[in-house]
Design a protein around this motif. Structure first.
Motif, PDB file in Angstrom:
ATOM      1  N   VAL A  56       0.830  -1.203   0.000  1.00  0.00           N
ATOM      2  CA  VAL A  56       0.000   0.000   0.000  1.00  0.00           C
ATOM      3  C   VAL A  56       0.868   1.259   0.000  1.00  0.00           C
ATOM      4  N   ALA A  57       1.949   1.253   0.752  1.00  0.00           N
ATOM      5  CA  ALA A  57       2.855   2.412   0.727  1.00  0.00           C
ATOM      6  C   ALA A  57       3.397   2.639  -0.678  1.00  0.00           C
ATOM      7  N   ASP A  58       3.736   1.555  -1.362  1.00  0.00           N
ATOM      8  CA  ASP A  58       4.232   1.673  -2.732  1.00  0.00           C
ATOM      9  C   ASP A  58       3.162   2.276  -3.642  1.00  0.00           C
ATOM     10  N   LEU A  59       1.944   1.789  -3.527  1.00  0.00           N
ATOM     11  CA  LEU A  59       0.850   2.326  -4.349  1.00  0.00           C
ATOM     12  C   LEU A  59       0.562   3.786  -4.034  1.00  0.00           C
ATOM     13  N   ALA A  60       0.583   4.112  -2.749  1.00  0.00           N
ATOM     14  CA  ALA A  60       0.236   5.469  -2.307  1.00  0.00           C
ATOM     15  C   ALA A  60       1.388   6.459  -2.447  1.00  0.00           C
ATOM     16  N   VAL A 116      -7.109   1.741   4.617  1.00  0.00           N
ATOM     17  CA  VAL A 116      -8.510   2.091   4.378  1.00  0.00           C
ATOM     18  C   VAL A 116      -8.639   3.568   4.022  1.00  0.00           C
ATOM     19  N   GLY A 117      -7.862   4.418   4.657  1.00  0.00           N
ATOM     20  CA  GLY A 117      -7.877   5.831   4.293  1.00  0.00           C
ATOM     21  C   GLY A 117      -7.473   6.054   2.853  1.00  0.00           C
ATOM     22  N   TYR A 118      -6.476   5.308   2.405  1.00  0.00           N
ATOM     23  CA  TYR A 118      -6.014   5.411   1.026  1.00  0.00           C
ATOM     24  C   TYR A 118      -7.051   4.842   0.052  1.00  0.00           C
TER      25      TYR A 118
END
Length: 169
Positions: A56-60, A116-118
Protein backbone atom coordinates in the motif's frame (compact mmCIF):
# COMPACT_ATOMS: atom_id res chain seq x y z
CA UNK A 1 -21.46 0.31 -3.32
CA UNK A 2 -18.51 1.41 -5.42
CA UNK A 3 -15.20 -0.42 -5.86
CA UNK A 4 -13.36 1.63 -3.23
CA UNK A 5 -16.06 0.88 -0.65
CA UNK A 6 -15.92 -2.81 -1.55
CA UNK A 7 -12.14 -2.88 -1.07
CA UNK A 8 -12.43 -1.04 2.25
CA UNK A 9 -15.01 -3.59 3.39
CA UNK A 10 -12.69 -6.45 2.40
CA UNK A 11 -9.80 -4.94 4.36
CA UNK A 12 -12.20 -4.60 7.31
CA UNK A 13 -12.83 -8.34 7.14
CA UNK A 14 -9.08 -8.95 7.27
CA UNK A 15 -8.93 -6.79 10.40
CA UNK A 16 -11.73 -8.77 12.07
CA UNK A 17 -9.96 -12.05 11.31
CA UNK A 18 -6.60 -10.77 12.57
CA UNK A 19 -8.10 -9.53 15.82
CA UNK A 20 -10.00 -12.79 16.28
CA UNK A 21 -6.81 -14.79 15.86
CA UNK A 22 -4.64 -12.68 18.18
CA UNK A 23 -6.70 -11.14 20.99
CA UNK A 24 -6.31 -12.74 24.39
CA UNK A 25 -3.31 -14.89 23.56
CA UNK A 26 -0.15 -14.98 25.65
CA UNK A 27 3.31 -14.29 24.28
CA UNK A 28 4.01 -18.02 24.38
CA UNK A 29 0.83 -18.85 22.46
CA UNK A 30 1.64 -16.24 19.82
CA UNK A 31 5.05 -17.88 19.31
CA UNK A 32 3.96 -21.54 19.20
CA UNK A 33 4.91 -23.39 16.04
CA UNK A 34 3.02 -26.60 15.41
CA UNK A 35 6.26 -28.15 14.16
CA UNK A 36 9.80 -27.00 13.47
CA UNK A 37 8.98 -25.79 9.96
CA UNK A 38 5.63 -24.13 10.76
CA UNK A 39 4.86 -20.44 11.09
CA UNK A 40 3.69 -18.96 14.38
CA UNK A 41 0.72 -16.65 14.83
CA UNK A 42 3.16 -13.82 15.63
CA UNK A 43 5.09 -14.38 12.40
CA UNK A 44 1.93 -14.77 10.27
CA UNK A 45 0.39 -11.54 11.54
CA UNK A 46 3.68 -9.64 11.35
CA UNK A 47 4.21 -10.91 7.79
CA UNK A 48 0.71 -10.16 6.50
CA UNK A 49 0.94 -6.69 8.01
CA UNK A 50 4.37 -6.06 6.53
CA UNK A 51 3.16 -7.12 3.07
CA UNK A 52 0.08 -4.88 3.29
CA UNK A 53 2.21 -1.99 4.57
CA UNK A 54 4.83 -2.45 1.84
CA UNK A 55 2.37 -2.79 -1.03
CA UNK A 56 0.00 0.00 0.00
CA UNK A 57 2.86 2.41 0.73
CA UNK A 58 4.23 1.67 -2.73
CA UNK A 59 0.85 2.33 -4.35
CA UNK A 60 0.24 5.47 -2.31
CA UNK A 61 3.76 6.82 -2.72
CA UNK A 62 4.20 7.06 1.05
CA UNK A 63 6.70 5.80 3.59
CA UNK A 64 5.79 2.51 5.19
CA UNK A 65 4.09 2.73 8.60
CA UNK A 66 6.78 0.25 9.75
CA UNK A 67 9.42 2.97 9.65
CA UNK A 68 7.36 6.17 9.58
CA UNK A 69 5.72 5.42 12.94
CA UNK A 70 8.63 3.60 14.60
CA UNK A 71 7.23 0.06 14.56
CA UNK A 72 10.56 -1.30 13.31
CA UNK A 73 12.20 -0.06 16.53
CA UNK A 74 9.38 -1.34 18.74
CA UNK A 75 9.53 -4.87 17.36
CA UNK A 76 13.33 -5.16 17.73
CA UNK A 77 13.59 -7.90 15.09
CA UNK A 78 16.94 -9.01 13.66
CA UNK A 79 15.89 -8.12 10.09
CA UNK A 80 16.49 -5.17 7.79
CA UNK A 81 13.81 -2.48 7.72
CA UNK A 82 12.71 -3.74 4.30
CA UNK A 83 12.07 -7.34 5.39
CA UNK A 84 8.50 -8.51 4.88
CA UNK A 85 8.91 -12.23 5.55
CA UNK A 86 9.22 -13.41 1.95
CA UNK A 87 11.89 -16.08 1.67
CA UNK A 88 12.45 -16.32 5.41
CA UNK A 89 13.66 -19.57 6.90
CA UNK A 90 12.47 -21.37 10.06
CA UNK A 91 15.07 -19.58 12.21
CA UNK A 92 13.71 -16.23 11.01
CA UNK A 93 10.16 -17.30 11.85
CA UNK A 94 11.32 -18.25 15.36
CA UNK A 95 12.87 -14.79 15.78
CA UNK A 96 9.48 -13.06 15.53
CA UNK A 97 8.43 -12.92 19.18
CA UNK A 98 6.25 -10.35 20.90
CA UNK A 99 5.54 -9.80 24.59
CA UNK A 100 1.88 -9.01 24.08
CA UNK A 101 -0.82 -9.09 21.41
CA UNK A 102 -0.97 -5.29 21.69
CA UNK A 103 2.26 -4.90 19.72
CA UNK A 104 1.03 -7.01 16.80
CA UNK A 105 -2.43 -5.46 16.82
CA UNK A 106 -1.08 -1.93 17.23
CA UNK A 107 1.04 -2.25 14.12
CA UNK A 108 -1.70 -4.05 12.22
CA UNK A 109 -4.32 -1.42 13.13
CA UNK A 110 -2.00 1.45 12.14
CA UNK A 111 -1.45 -0.16 8.73
CA UNK A 112 -5.16 -0.92 8.39
CA UNK A 113 -6.05 2.72 9.10
CA UNK A 114 -3.58 3.92 6.47
CA UNK A 115 -4.82 1.34 3.96
CA UNK A 116 -8.51 2.09 4.38
CA UNK A 117 -7.88 5.83 4.29
CA UNK A 118 -6.01 5.41 1.03
CA UNK A 119 -8.46 2.96 -0.56
CA UNK A 120 -11.55 5.05 0.23
CA UNK A 121 -10.16 7.89 -1.89
CA UNK A 122 -9.54 5.80 -5.01
CA UNK A 123 -11.59 6.35 -8.14
CA UNK A 124 -12.41 3.71 -10.72
CA UNK A 125 -9.71 5.24 -12.95
CA UNK A 126 -7.20 4.98 -10.08
CA UNK A 127 -7.95 1.29 -9.74
CA UNK A 128 -7.28 0.79 -13.46
CA UNK A 129 -3.82 2.38 -13.23
CA UNK A 130 -1.12 -0.12 -14.24
CA UNK A 131 1.41 -0.57 -11.45
CA UNK A 132 3.43 -3.56 -12.69
CA UNK A 133 4.08 -4.35 -16.34
CA UNK A 134 6.22 -7.41 -15.56
CA UNK A 135 3.10 -9.62 -15.70
CA UNK A 136 0.78 -10.57 -18.54
CA UNK A 137 -1.67 -9.02 -18.27
CA UNK A 138 -0.14 -6.02 -16.55
CA UNK A 139 -1.14 -5.59 -12.90
CA UNK A 140 -3.44 -2.70 -12.08
CA UNK A 141 -3.73 -0.99 -8.72
CA UNK A 142 -7.09 -2.69 -8.18
CA UNK A 143 -5.65 -6.13 -8.89
CA UNK A 144 -2.71 -5.45 -6.56
CA UNK A 145 -5.08 -4.51 -3.74
CA UNK A 146 -7.15 -7.67 -4.29
CA UNK A 147 -3.91 -9.68 -4.18
CA UNK A 148 -3.02 -8.10 -0.83
CA UNK A 149 -6.49 -8.90 0.53
CA UNK A 150 -6.20 -12.50 -0.66
CA UNK A 151 -2.74 -12.97 0.84
CA UNK A 152 -3.77 -11.32 4.11
CA UNK A 153 -6.89 -13.45 4.48
CA UNK A 154 -4.96 -16.64 3.82
CA UNK A 155 -2.40 -15.82 6.51
CA UNK A 156 -5.03 -14.56 8.95
CA UNK A 157 -6.92 -17.82 8.43
CA UNK A 158 -3.75 -19.78 9.14
CA UNK A 159 -3.29 -17.81 12.36
CA UNK A 160 -6.91 -18.50 13.33
CA UNK A 161 -6.37 -22.20 12.68
CA UNK A 162 -3.32 -22.26 14.95
CA UNK A 163 -5.29 -20.45 17.65
CA UNK A 164 -8.00 -23.09 17.37
CA UNK A 165 -5.47 -25.90 17.75
CA UNK A 166 -3.89 -24.21 20.77
CA UNK A 167 -7.21 -23.60 22.50
CA UNK A 168 -8.26 -27.26 22.03
CA UNK A 169 -5.24 -28.54 23.92
Amino acid sequence: MNSAELLADAFGRVQETVHGAVEGLSADELSVRLDGEANSIAWLVWHLTRVQDDHVADLAGTEEIWTAEGWFDRFQLPFSTGATGYGQRPDDVAAVRVDTPALLLGYYDAVHEHTVGYVRELSEADLDRVVDEAWTPAVTQGVRLVSVISDDLQHAGQAAFIRGVLRRR
